[in-house]
Enzyme design. Structure first.
Site, PDB file in Angstrom:
ATOM      1  N   MET A  17       0.832  -1.203   0.000  1.00  0.00           N
ATOM      2  CA  MET A  17       0.000   0.000   0.000  1.00  0.00           C
ATOM      3  C   MET A  17       0.866   1.252   0.000  1.00  0.00           C
ATOM      4  SD  MET A  17      -3.099  -0.991  -0.215  1.00  0.00           S
ATOM      5  CE  MET A  17      -3.971   0.538   0.160  1.00  0.00           C
ATOM      6  N   GLN A  68      -4.304  -7.054  -7.438  1.00  0.00           N
ATOM      7  CA  GLN A  68      -4.663  -7.686  -6.167  1.00  0.00           C
ATOM      8  C   GLN A  68      -5.936  -7.056  -5.641  1.00  0.00           C
ATOM      9  OE1 GLN A  68      -2.918  -7.218  -2.112  1.00  0.00           O
ATOM     10  NE2 GLN A  68      -2.362  -9.371  -2.357  1.00  0.00           N
ATOM     11  N   CYS A  98      -3.531  -9.432   4.412  1.00  0.00           N
ATOM     12  CA  CYS A  98      -3.352  -8.113   5.025  1.00  0.00           C
ATOM     13  C   CYS A  98      -3.929  -8.109   6.439  1.00  0.00           C
ATOM     14  CB  CYS A  98      -4.033  -7.038   4.181  1.00  0.00           C
ATOM     15  SG  CYS A  98      -3.803  -5.371   4.855  1.00  0.00           S
ATOM     16  N   GLY A 210       8.242 -13.053   2.386  1.00  0.00           N
ATOM     17  CA  GLY A 210       8.543 -12.691   3.762  1.00  0.00           C
ATOM     18  C   GLY A 210      10.030 -12.619   4.062  1.00  0.00           C
ATOM     19  N   GLY A 211      10.553 -11.402   4.249  1.00  0.00           N
ATOM     20  CA  GLY A 211      11.923 -11.216   4.715  1.00  0.00           C
ATOM     21  C   GLY A 211      13.019 -11.567   3.732  1.00  0.00           C
TER      22      GLY A 211
END
Length: 338
Positions: A17, A68, A98, A210-211
């Site tokens: 976002m 999305q 989210c 993720g990461g």
């Protein structure tokens, strides 16, 4: 099979976002033609009642691009998905990851992991409405549904609709105990759960998120799953996208060549009425980890750049800083060898 589905491996920039706007996506595309771009999450209500053009428009250069969607009303999701297909999007993705309070209150995002039957109904309606691929992005768990078995049940329920592509953020989301920001960092990464999902369901396309911050980490994950989605690192250090071109034996573009392509785009957007700062905020990380990077960020951030001339001056300054560093290193090397 669509052109997007034939991309192997699937490497994408996560929907974020306020970050993965059309200006950022145009910029990011210049680094690598094979990276899959995602829009920010767009709710069905925003499209249906807030102006379709405003929320669906993109630059043709952004392909392959995925919309999305956020929502839980099957009919609304189907309607918006058909609009997106007609608009030219390559794929539809449903957000089930989210963790923000706002989306929870509207039954959007990670909270939907507690309702796999509803998600399956939503995906079935979308798939009936469009011919383009439909995927789901979700967490490995939420709140009291944190076990691998809970995630597997969710995936199996949704997969019965024919959906075969899942992008898995390898953290749980604690919707009652953590803020959205904390949910991006605090819950530990459980990559093994995502690897296990691919092992247990080899016929599904499983991507991991993720990461992930480096080319080496991406290579490591690709030994276990079908794709890698990169989030904030792709924004703060966009040249990573160029480094990932090695996966397809692509030659890495020059940063200054990228800016040469950006300048006409920036000029066009300014002619359309876009403030310069709205665009330059997306290119602050172009020279990350290089000499002069800090001065580049300072020159373009906070509204410091007032015109394209200011951007050109910033480019000249960083080019000179890089040259001075290169000359210094060469001089030291000569002295060490003498």
């Amino acid at each position: 099979m669509s052109a997007l589905q034939s991309l192997q491996p699937r490497i994408s920039v996560a929907p974020m976002m306020d970050w993965t706007t059309r200006d950022y996506r145009f910029f990011a595309r210049l680094f690598n033609p094979n990276i899959i771009m995602y829009t920010e999450m767009v709710t069905t209500g925003a499209i249906l009642f807030g102006g379709a053009e405003r929320h669906l428009d993109y630059n043709n250069e952004e392909h392959p691009i995925v919309l999305q969607l956020g929502g839980s009303n099957p009919k609304d999701l189907a309607t918006c998905s058909k609009m997106a297909q007609d608009w030219g999007y390559d794929e539809i993705n449903l957000n089930v990851g989210c963790p923000s309070d706002r989306v929870q209150n509207n039954k959007i995002g990670a909270c939907l992991m507690a309702e796999p039957d509803l998600v399956a109904e939503c995906i079935a309606e979308i798939r009936n409405a469009v011919d383009i691929p439909v995927t789901v992005k979700h967490r490995i768990g939420i709140d009291d549904l944190q076990s691998y078995e809970d995630m597997l049940h969710f995936v199996d329920t949704v997969a019965k609709t024919g959906c075969d592509n899942f992008i898995v953020h390898a953290r749980i989301a604690l919707l009652q105990g953590l803020s959205p920001k904390e949910n991006r960092d605090v819950p530990p990464l459980r990559y093994e759960d995502v690897y296990r999902l691919k092992q247990d369901r080899p016929n599904l396309i499983i991507e991991i998120n993720g990461g992930i911050k480096t080319f080496a980490e991406t290579q490591q994950h690709l030994q276990h799953v079908d794709g890698v989605m990169i989030g904030r690192e792709a924004y703060h250090n966009p040249y990573l996208l160029a480094e990932l071109g090695q996966l397809w034996q692509l030659e890495a573009p020059n940063r200054f060549d990228i800016m040469a392509q950006m300048m006409p785009y920036i000029a066009k957007r300014m002619e359309q009425g876009a403030p310069l700062s709205i665009i330059t905020r997306h290119i602050l990380g172009l020279f990350q980890n290089l000499p002069g990077a800090r001065k580049w960020r300072q020159a373009l951030s906070g509204g410091n750049a007032k015109s394209l001339k200011d951007v050109e001056i910033a480019l000249i300054n960083i080019q000179e800083a890089m040259q001075r560093t290169e000359d210094y290193l060469k001089e030291n090397q000569v002295q060490e060898n003498s």
